[in-house]
Design a protein around this motif. Structure first.
Motif, PDB file in Angstrom:
ATOM      1  N   LEU A 197       0.840  -1.187   0.000  1.00 26.20           N
ATOM      2  CA  LEU A 197       0.000   0.000   0.000  1.00 26.20           C
ATOM      3  C   LEU A 197       0.879   1.243   0.000  1.00 26.20           C
ATOM      4  N   GLN A 198       0.538   2.160  -0.864  1.00 23.10           N
ATOM      5  CA  GLN A 198       1.239   3.435  -0.911  1.00 23.10           C
ATOM      6  C   GLN A 198       0.575   4.401   0.063  1.00 23.10           C
ATOM      7  N   PRO A 199       1.333   5.381   0.580  1.00 28.08           N
ATOM      8  CA  PRO A 199       0.710   6.364   1.480  1.00 28.08           C
ATOM      9  C   PRO A 199      -0.521   7.004   0.830  1.00 28.08           C
ATOM     10  N   GLY A 200      -1.629   6.983   1.580  1.00 30.09           N
ATOM     11  CA  GLY A 200      -2.887   7.518   1.063  1.00 30.09           C
ATOM     12  C   GLY A 200      -3.826   6.459   0.540  1.00 30.09           C
ATOM     13  N   GLN A 201      -3.313   5.268   0.242  1.00 27.42           N
ATOM     14  CA  GLN A 201      -4.184   4.208  -0.255  1.00 27.42           C
ATOM     15  C   GLN A 201      -5.074   3.667   0.857  1.00 27.42           C
ATOM     16  N   ALA A 202      -6.264   3.201   0.452  1.00 26.89           N
ATOM     17  CA  ALA A 202      -7.233   2.692   1.415  1.00 26.89           C
ATOM     18  C   ALA A 202      -7.605   1.258   1.074  1.00 26.89           C
ATOM     19  N   LEU A 203      -8.043   0.538   2.100  1.00 23.19           N
ATOM     20  CA  LEU A 203      -8.548  -0.830   1.958  1.00 23.19           C
ATOM     21  C   LEU A 203      -9.890  -0.889   2.679  1.00 23.19           C
ATOM     22  N   LEU A 204     -10.903  -1.460   2.022  1.00 23.39           N
ATOM     23  CA  LEU A 204     -12.208  -1.654   2.676  1.00 23.39           C
ATOM     24  C   LEU A 204     -12.627  -3.108   2.537  1.00 23.39           C
ATOM     25  N   ALA A 205     -12.869  -3.765   3.684  1.00 26.63           N
ATOM     26  CA  ALA A 205     -13.385  -5.141   3.708  1.00 26.63           C
ATOM     27  C   ALA A 205     -14.807  -5.094   4.247  1.00 26.63           C
ATOM     28  N   TYR A 206     -15.622  -6.056   3.829  1.00 30.73           N
ATOM     29  CA  TYR A 206     -17.046  -6.030   4.165  1.00 30.73           C
ATOM     30  C   TYR A 206     -17.581  -7.460   4.195  1.00 30.73           C
ATOM     31  N   THR A 207     -18.782  -7.621   4.737  1.00 33.27           N
ATOM     32  CA  THR A 207     -19.469  -8.907   4.681  1.00 33.27           C
ATOM     33  C   THR A 207     -20.535  -8.852   3.591  1.00 33.27           C
ATOM     34  N   ASP A 208     -21.046 -10.023   3.192  1.00 35.00           N
ATOM     35  CA  ASP A 208     -21.962 -10.065   2.053  1.00 35.00           C
ATOM     36  C   ASP A 208     -23.320  -9.440   2.328  1.00 35.00           C
ATOM     37  N   GLY A 209     -23.572  -9.045   3.586  1.00 40.06           N
ATOM     38  CA  GLY A 209     -24.788  -8.304   3.862  1.00 40.06           C
ATOM     39  C   GLY A 209     -24.833  -6.973   3.127  1.00 40.06           C
ATOM     40  N   VAL A 210     -23.667  -6.475   2.690  1.00 42.57           N
ATOM     41  CA  VAL A 210     -23.606  -5.222   1.924  1.00 42.57           C
ATOM     42  C   VAL A 210     -24.031  -5.469   0.488  1.00 42.57           C
ATOM     43  N   THR A 211     -23.305  -6.302  -0.221  1.00 40.00           N
ATOM     44  CA  THR A 211     -23.569  -6.498  -1.651  1.00 40.00           C
ATOM     45  C   THR A 211     -24.838  -7.306  -1.908  1.00 40.00           C
ATOM     46  N   GLU A 212     -25.291  -8.083  -0.922  1.00 40.54           N
ATOM     47  CA  GLU A 212     -26.508  -8.878  -1.110  1.00 40.54           C
ATOM     48  C   GLU A 212     -27.737  -8.238  -0.471  1.00 40.54           C
ATOM     49  N   ALA A 213     -27.639  -6.976  -0.080  1.00 43.45           N
ATOM     50  CA  ALA A 213     -28.796  -6.255   0.437  1.00 43.45           C
ATOM     51  C   ALA A 213     -29.835  -6.127  -0.673  1.00 43.45           C
ATOM     52  N   LEU A 214     -31.111  -6.330  -0.310  1.00 45.37           N
ATOM     53  CA  LEU A 214     -32.206  -6.325  -1.282  1.00 45.37           C
ATOM     54  C   LEU A 214     -33.098  -5.118  -1.067  1.00 45.37           C
ATOM     55  N   ASN A 215     -33.589  -4.544  -2.192  1.00 42.64           N
ATOM     56  CA  ASN A 215     -34.612  -3.505  -2.083  1.00 42.64           C
ATOM     57  C   ASN A 215     -35.987  -4.122  -2.282  1.00 42.64           C
ATOM     58  N   ASP A 216     -37.024  -3.276  -2.348  1.00 44.95           N
ATOM     59  CA  ASP A 216     -38.382  -3.818  -2.440  1.00 44.95           C
ATOM     60  C   ASP A 216     -38.680  -4.449  -3.788  1.00 44.95           C
ATOM     61  N   SER A 217     -37.762  -4.307  -4.766  1.00 52.50           N
ATOM     62  CA  SER A 217     -37.917  -4.961  -6.070  1.00 52.50           C
ATOM     63  C   SER A 217     -37.074  -6.218  -6.174  1.00 52.50           C
ATOM     64  N   ASP A 218     -36.529  -6.681  -5.028  1.00 53.11           N
ATOM     65  CA  ASP A 218     -35.661  -7.865  -4.967  1.00 53.11           C
ATOM     66  C   ASP A 218     -34.407  -7.700  -5.812  1.00 53.11           C
TER      67      ASP A 218
END
Length: 432
Positions: A358-379
């Protein structure tokens, strides 16, 4: 009498009229007497509890003209709030009395020989419960005038009626007591879950910035459980003065069982990092430990990494988890992931490592699948592209800004749709 009640009498009388043989006139006394005898013989109403002790001849005189109502399965006899002016004696079939909503399982059964509708003709108030046919049913409809003036003056009927009413009150009282006990148990369970949630949250880092004395890194994380307690977790701590360990995990399932397995997993991770400083070896030891005594066959996905804060080298390993994202030239993209299976399934599973600087200023974001698999009212799924786009718009934000932007984006996407899975994020910006 309401239009619904009139229609009930008309339906019953029409059915009786349709059963009249064409060779007999409706007013033929002999035919009427024969129909009464056949109906009495078929249903043996003189043996029913309410009418026990009354001769069949007297019942013919009192009830021979009463209509018989037929209900199909699922058909409603009485609705909450409806006016009622009759007592219904169940001749055959079965009814269910729903004490609240008609589509719930909270109900009392009515068997042949029992009756409903009596409370309305006692106090004159509308019906207080919903009565629905459970199977094809036949009911003798006794108008309130006939009930009070014809049946109740008979001592045997009055005694039977009071005995049946008393039994109904006892049953209703028992149901009320059971409901209160269930409500008390439910409130106690909620209190216990709130305590459990507090304990679970206390196990995760929650005071940010995590390492205010270390100017090389900026870290922020958040977890939002779909239920009172969840199975997601994250952690970050220094295992040596220059080695920062961080991880994120997602336990299979939800609720208490997932939360307990999460505690076991998090404890095991913190234990193993005392002996191993290679991410793939840490996962190997955790996996072997979690496979032991795992009769419930639960598992967890884990991403873990070690950052050398002096050089920016990030060494990471994966146990079946989603790929984190890093920033590069103003854009966020997913990092290549080493092969790795779910944790807690195969005791002899092996794991690999990859590294990047990682270079100074670079970021890393880790997440669980509840983020990308979140559903709206249209599924529709929130998906990878929305996540990447939101982060790219926040390329200069600090770690908390990245996490807050994703949480805000997910909430705007799902709107009023209930959260279906735990949502957990951990962001790191390397400052060099």
């Amino acid at each position: 009498m309401t239009s619904k009640r009139n229609s009930v009498f008309r339906r019953a009388q029409d059915r009786r009229g349709q059963q009249t043989p064409p060779e007999r006139e409706a007013g033929d006394p002999l035919h009427e007497r024969r129909c009464q005898a056949e109906r009495r013989s078929e249903n043996r109403i003189e043996r029913f509890g309410l009418l026990a002790g009354v001769s069949s001849e007297r019942l013919d005189d009192l009830l021979g003209h009463c209509p018989v109502l037929e209900l199909a399965p699922g058909e409603t006899l009485l609705e909450t709030g409806q006016e009622n002016h009759a007592v219904y004696l169940l001749l055959s079939g079965g009814l269910k009395v729903h004490l609240d909503e008609s589509n719930t399982d909270d109900c009392l059964p009515i068997a042949p020989g029992e009756f409903v509708g009596e409370l309305s003709i006692i106090d004159g108030d509308p019906v207080s419960a919903c009565v629905i046919a459970e199977r094809p049913s036949r009911l003798l409809v006794i108008a309130e005038e006939e009930f009070w003036e014809g049946l109740m003056p008979i001592p045997a009927v009055a005694r039977n009626f009071l005995a049946a009413l008393s039994q109904k009150m006892r049953t209703a009282s028992r149901v009320i007591v059971e409901r209160l006990q269930q409500q008390m148990a439910y409130r106690h369970m909620l209190k216990e879950l709130q305590i459990a949630r507090g304990i679970q949250e206390s196990m995760l880092p929650s005071r940010f910035p995590l390492f205010p004395e270390r100017k090389e890194v900026d870290i922020f994380a958040a977890m939002h459980a779909a239920k009172e307690v969840g199975g997601d977790f994250y952690d970050a701590f220094f295992i040596t003065p220059r080695q920062l360990f961080l991880c994120i995990g997602d336990v299979s399932g939800k609720g208490i069982s997932a939360a307990l397995f999460m505690v076991r997993c998090l404890t095991q991770i913190r234990t193993e990092t005392r002996y191993e400083h290679a991410p793939h070896d840490i996962l190997r030891r955790i996996n072997r430990a979690l496979c032991e005594n795992n009769e419930s066959a639960m598992f967890v996905t884990v991403f873990c990494a070690i950052l050398d804060i002096a050089t920016g080298e990030l060494v990471y390993s994966n146990g079946g988890h989603n790929a984190p994202l890093t920033s590069s030239q103003g854009q966020f993209d997913f990092i290549p992931m080493p092969r790795g299976v779910l944790i807690g399934v195969h005791p002899d599973a092996r794991f690999n490592c990859l590294s990047r600087t990682l270079q100074p200023g670079q970021a890393l974001l880790a997440y669980t699948d509840g983020v990308t698999e979140a559903l709206n009212d249209s599924d529709e799924l929130f998906g990878d592209d929305r996540l990447r786009a939101i982060l790219s718009q926040q390329r200069h934000a600090d770690a908390q800004g990245l996490v807050d932007a994703v949480r805000r984006g997910v909430n705007e996407f799902i709107q009023a749709t209930p959260q279906s899975d735990d949502i957990t994020l951990i962001a790191l910006r390397y400052l060099g």
